[in-house]
Design an enzyme around this catalytic site. Structure first.
Site, PDB file in Angstrom:
ATOM      1  N   GLY A   1      79.514  62.712  52.763  1.00  0.00           N
ATOM      2  CA  GLY A   1      78.087  63.003  52.862  1.00  0.00           C
ATOM      3  C   GLY A   1      77.876  64.503  52.834  1.00  0.00           C
ATOM      4  O   GLY A   1      78.781  65.261  52.480  1.00  0.00           O
ATOM      5  N   GLY A   2      76.702  64.893  53.219  1.00  0.00           N
ATOM      6  CA  GLY A   2      76.366  66.312  53.151  1.00  0.00           C
ATOM      7  C   GLY A   2      77.194  67.162  54.089  1.00  0.00           C
ATOM      8  O   GLY A   2      77.370  68.348  53.866  1.00  0.00           O
ATOM      9  N   PHE A   3      77.700  66.576  55.144  1.00  0.00           N
ATOM     10  CA  PHE A   3      78.325  67.407  56.170  1.00  0.00           C
ATOM     11  C   PHE A   3      79.754  67.036  56.493  1.00  0.00           C
ATOM     12  O   PHE A   3      80.329  67.557  57.426  1.00  0.00           O
ATOM     13  CB  PHE A   3      77.478  67.359  57.440  1.00  0.00           C
ATOM     14  CG  PHE A   3      76.149  67.989  57.208  1.00  0.00           C
ATOM     15  CD1 PHE A   3      76.001  69.353  57.341  1.00  0.00           C
ATOM     16  CD2 PHE A   3      75.078  67.230  56.824  1.00  0.00           C
ATOM     17  CE1 PHE A   3      74.785  69.948  57.093  1.00  0.00           C
ATOM     18  CE2 PHE A   3      73.852  67.814  56.572  1.00  0.00           C
ATOM     19  CZ  PHE A   3      73.704  69.176  56.710  1.00  0.00           C
ATOM     20  N   GLY A   4      80.277  66.116  55.772  1.00  0.00           N
ATOM     21  CA  GLY A   4      81.653  65.748  56.067  1.00  0.00           C
ATOM     22  C   GLY A   4      82.033  64.513  55.289  1.00  0.00           C
ATOM     23  O   GLY A   4      81.328  64.115  54.368  1.00  0.00           O
TER      24      GLY A   4
ATOM     25  N   ASP B   1      65.557  58.120  58.878  1.00  0.00           N
ATOM     26  CA  ASP B   1      66.236  58.142  57.574  1.00  0.00           C
ATOM     27  C   ASP B   1      66.624  56.724  57.169  1.00  0.00           C
ATOM     28  O   ASP B   1      67.717  56.496  56.660  1.00  0.00           O
ATOM     29  CB  ASP B   1      67.474  59.046  57.663  1.00  0.00           C
ATOM     30  CG  ASP B   1      68.001  59.433  56.285  1.00  0.00           C
ATOM     31  OD1 ASP B   1      67.228  59.362  55.304  1.00  0.00           O
ATOM     32  OD2 ASP B   1      69.185  59.792  56.184  1.00  0.00           O
TER      33      ASP B   1
END
Ligand SMILES: Nc1ncnc2c1ncn2[C@@H]1O[C@H](COP(=O)(O)OP(=O)(O)OP(=O)(O)O)[C@@H](O)[C@H]1O
Length: 651
Positions: A186-189, A424
Site C-alpha cells: 500500500g501507500g505506506f508499507g 475509507d
C-alpha cells in the site's frame, strides 16, 4: 535532527522549509526535550532490566516472564509505560546492543592498559556518566569503530562477546514469524502472509516503513491497541503491533500498472551521526520506492540526540501542485491479470515510473499483525462481473443484499460500539474470509473463481484497513492513508479521478478542495456504503460503464433500468448517497429497512435490541417516494445538462 522525505529534499522548497521550521520549533520546546530525555532513560532502564533478568534466569522464556512481571509492577507505580514492555522491545534491543558494544570496547581498553599498551582513546570517552548525551558520544565512536577499517584498532578478546547476559535481543518478527509471501503493498508499507512459529497459524503482517506523522509513536501504539479491541466477525482482527529497528530489504512488490507510481525518498540507514544522534535520515540521492501515494510520505525520525524528541512520526508537506493518484493498484493486476481499475485510469495519469530498485534499509519498522484474509470484495466483484450481467437473477440479488447486510453489521459495530468512523470504506477494504461452516456474520457466495464449480461457499466479509479511522467524538486518530488518497486534490481531480474518489462522500471532497476541516461524521461511511450497495447489485460489462454509472450516482442519478429492477433498493441507495449528509440515514435505520431481510447468520452485539429494533420501511414510506421523485428530477436535469454540453462541444 529531524529529517523528512517529502519527495524533493531541495532546501529551497517551501514545504521542506516549513517542515524544518517545525522540527526546529519542536527542538526549542523544553518540554519535548524533557520528554525525550525521559524516554531515553526509560528505554535504557528497561534494556538493562531485561539483561538483568537474563542473568537471573538463563531460560529465555522464564527470564522474559520475569522481565514482564517486573515491568508490570513498575508500570503500576509509574516507572515504565506499557509501550516500553512490548512494542518497544525492538528499540530496546538497540540500547542493549549499544551497551554491549560499549562495555566490550571499555573492556578492550582495560585489556590494552593491562597489557601495558597505550589505550587508543581515553576510557572516559567510552563510559557515559549521567547524561545520555555522553552515551551518544560513545555510540558514535562505537559506530565508527564498527566499520572494518577502524575496528581493528580496538580489537578485543573474543571471550568478551560471549558474555551470556550481553546477548542482544533479536527481532521479534524474525524470531516469531516465518515470512511466506508478499500480499501486496500500500501507500505506506507492504503486507505479508506470515506463519507464527509458536501457534503455527498464518497471519497478515503489515510492515509500515518509516512514515511521517505529527504523532508520537506511543500514540500510534495506543491506536493500534484500540483496533485490537475490535471484536466482530465482520471486522478484520488486529492482534498486535510493535516497532523494531531492523535492516530490511524493501521489497519492490508492484508490477507496473497504468497507475502512476511515485518515488518517495527512501531512508538512509540508521545513522549515528556527528550530532551524536541516532537518526533515520533521507538524502537527495536516496532510494526509490514504487508507490501509489502522493508524497506526504512518512518517516520515523528516531533521535537519541539531546536536541530533539526521540522517535517522532511527522507528516511532511506535499509538494505544491502534487495531486492524488487515482485508482490504487491494490494488486488486482498482480493477482488477477489485467487490473479492473487500470481501464478507468484517466489517460493523463498513465505514466509508469516503475523502479526495480531494491533498497536496503536500516530503519524502524512498525509491524501490525492482523487476521489473514484470502480474498477481497473488489477482486470478487471483478470476477463476478466477468461472469454475470445486469440484471442479477433474483437469487443473486438476494445473495448480494445478504453480503451488504453483513458488511453493514461490521460498520454499525464500529460506529455504535467502538465509536469510530472508518472513512475509507470501499470494496478493496472489505476482505472475504472463507469459512467451512456457517459462521456468525458469514454469507453463502459463489466465489466465481472456478468455471466448473458453481457451488455456494461461506464467506465472511470483513472490513479492514483502518488507516483512516477517526473516533466519532472528533479526536482524530490521525489518518495515514487519508491524506494520501484525498488531500491536496483540486476539484478537477476530484471529478476526474473515478478511482479513489469513487466512494468518498462529497462533503469530504469539498472540504479537501477548499482546504477546510475534514468532516467527522458517520454520514461519510453511510455514503460510501450506499455506493458499495449499488456496485453489489449492478454488474458492469466494462470498467468504463462502471466509472460512468458510479459517477452518475455521485450526482444522485441511478440508471433507469436499475430503478425498474430494484425500486426499493434504489430508494435506499439514493437515501444513503444523498448529497446533503444530514439527509442520509443512520446505519441502524438502514438495517431496520425491510429491503434487507436477514439471510445472514445473525451476530450478537453488546446492545442488540438498541441497534436492531425490527421496524420496516416499505415502498409506501413517504420519504422513499420523495427520493424516487427527486431522482427522476435529477435525471431529467442531468440529461438536459449533458445535451447542453454536447451542443457546446459541437460549436
Ligand atoms: N488482513 C489482510 N489479509 C490479506 N491481505 C491483506 C490484508 N490486509 C491487507 N492485505 C492486502 O495487502 C495489500 C496492501 O494492503 P495495504 O493496506 O497496505 O494497502 P492498500 O489498502 O492497498 O492501500 P492503502 O493502505 O495505501 O490505502 C492489499 O493488496 C491488501 O489487499
Amino acid at each position: 535532527m529531524l529529517y523528512h522525505n517529502s519527495g524533493s529534499l531541495s532546501s529551497s522548497s517551501n514545504t521542506d522549509t516549513l517542515a524544518i521550521d517545525q522540527a526546529l520549533s519542536l527542538r526549542e520546546d523544553g518540554k519535548l526535550k524533557e520528554l525525550s530525555t525521559n524516554r531515553h532513560g526509560r528505554l535504557l532502564f528497561t534494556a538493562l532490566l531485561e539483561n538483568f533478568c537474563q542473568l537471573y534466569d538463563s531460560d529465555p522464556s522464564r527470564s522474559r516472564r520475569l522481565f514482564t512481571l517486573i515491568c508490570q509492577t513498575l508500570k503500576r507505580i509509574g516507572i515504565v509505560d506499557e509501550e516500553y514492555i512490548e512494542e518497544l522491545a525492538g528499540i530496546r534491543s538497540t540500547y542493549q546492543s549499544a551497551l554491549h558494544h560499549l562495555i566490550t570496547q571499555a573492556r578492550g581498553v582495560l585489556f590494552e592498559e593491562d597489557q601495558g599498551k597505550q589505550a587508543p582513546l581515553p576510557i572516559e570517552r567510552y563510559i557515559p556518566e549521567r547524561s545520555y548525551e555522553e552515551l551518544q558520544g560513545a555510540l558514535q565512536r562505537i559506530s565508527a569503530s564498527s566499520n572494518p577499517s577502524s575496528s581493528q584498532q580496538h580489537s578485543q578478546p573474543n571471550s568478551f562477546t560471549s558474555d551470556p547476559w550481553l546477548h542482544t535481543k533479536h527481532s521479534r518478527y524474525a524470531n516469531d514469524f516465518e515470512e511466506l509471501q508478499i500480499l501486496g503493498k500500500g501507500g505506506f508499507g507492504a503486507v505479508y502472509r506470515v506463519r507464527n512459529r509458536v501457534d503455527g497459524a498464518e497471519y497478515a503482517m503489515k510492515k509500515i516503513f518509516p512514515t511521517f506523522q505529527q504523532m508520537p509513536y506511543t500514540k500510534i501504539f495506543r491506536e493500534i491497541k484500540s483496533l485490537a479491541k475490535l471484536d466482530h466477525p465482520n471486522i478484520v482482527r488486529y492482534y498486535a503491533s510493535w516497532l523494531e529497528n531492523t535492516s530490511e530489504i524493501v521489497p519492490n512488490v508492484h508490477k507496473p500498472t497504468l497507475s502512476s507510481s511515485r518515488m518517495i525518498q527512501g531512508l538512509e540507514s540508521l545513522d549515528i551521526s556527528r550530532e551524536d544522534s541516532i537518526t533515520i535520515a533521507n538524502k537527495e540521492d536516496s532510494l526509490y520506492y514504487d508507490d501509489y501515494s502522493n508524497n506526504d510520505s512518512i518517516i520515523f525520525a528516531a533521535e537519541v540526540s539531546g536536541q530533539s524528541d526521540n522517535i517522532y512520526i511527522q507528516k511532511a508537506s506535499p509538494e505544491a501542485g502534487e495531486t492524488s493518484d487515482s485508482y490504487h493498484d491494490r494488486d488486482s493486476a498482480s493477482k488477477y491479470g489485467s487490473s479492473y481499475d487500470d481501464i478507468i485510469e484517466p489517460p493523463g495519469d498513465s505514466s509508469v515510473r516503475y523502479t526495480s530498485t531494491i533498497a536496503p534499509l536500516n530503519c524502524f519498522i512498525l509491524y501490525i499483525q492482523m487476521q489473514l484474509c484470502t480474498d477481497d470484495l473488489e477482486s470478487y466483484l471483478f470476477r463476478r462481473n466477468s461472469r454475470v450481467s445486469f440484471p442479477l437473477s433474483t437469487i443473486d440479488a438476494q445473495i448480494h443484499i445478504d453480503l451488504f447486510r453483513a458488511i453493514l453489521h461490521g460498520v454499525i459495530y464500529i460506529h455504535e460500539i467502538a465509536h469510530l468512523i472508518h472513512r475509507d470504506i470501499k470494496p478493496s477494504n472489505v476482505f472475504l474470509a472463507k469459512s467451512l461452516t456457517v459462521d456468525r456474520g458469514s454469507v453463502p457466495l459463489y466465489s466465481y473463481r472456478d468455471k466448473e464449480n458453481n457451488d455456494l461457499d461461506n464467506y465472511t466479509p470483513k472490513l479492514g484497513d483502518f488507516g483512516l479511522v477517526i473516533d466519532n467524538e472528533g479526536k482524530t486518530l490521525e489518518s495515514v492513508s487519508f491524506s494520501k488518497d484525498l488531500q491536496h486534490i483540486s476539484p478537477m481531480d476530484a471529478t476526474q479521478h473515478v478511482g479513489t474518489m469513487t466512494y468518498a462522500a462529497p462533503e469530504l471532497l469539498d472540504a479537501l478542495a477548499s482546504h477546510g476541516n475534514v468532516p467527522v461524521s458517520e454520514a461519510i461511511d453511510v455514503f460510501a456504503l450506499g455506493m458499495v450497495l449499488f456496485e453489489l447489485l449492478h454488474p458492469f460489462d466494462t470498467a468504463m460503464e462502471r466509472a460512468s454509472k458510479l459517477r452518475d450516482l455521485r450526482q444522485g442519478v441511478l440508471p433507469d433500468k436499475f430503478i425498474e429492477n430494484y425500486v426499493c433498493e434504489s430508494s435506499l441507495i439514493l437515501w444513503m448517497t444523498a448529497r446533503d449528509p444530514s439527509k442520509r440515514p443512520m446505519l441502524s435505520e438502514v438495517l431496520k429497512c425491510n429491503l434487507l431481510p436477514s439471510h445472514v447468520a445473525e451476530v450478537s452485539f453488546e446492545k442488540p435490541e438498541a441497534m436492531f429494533p425490527s421496524q420496516s420501511i416499505g415502498t409506501d414510506n413517504r420519504y422513499l417516494v420523495k427520493i424516487i421523485e427527486e431522482n427522476r428530477q435529477l435525471r431529467e436535469e442531468n440529461i438536459l445538462l449533458r445535451n447542453e454540453l454536447e451542443r457546446l462541444k459541437k460549436k
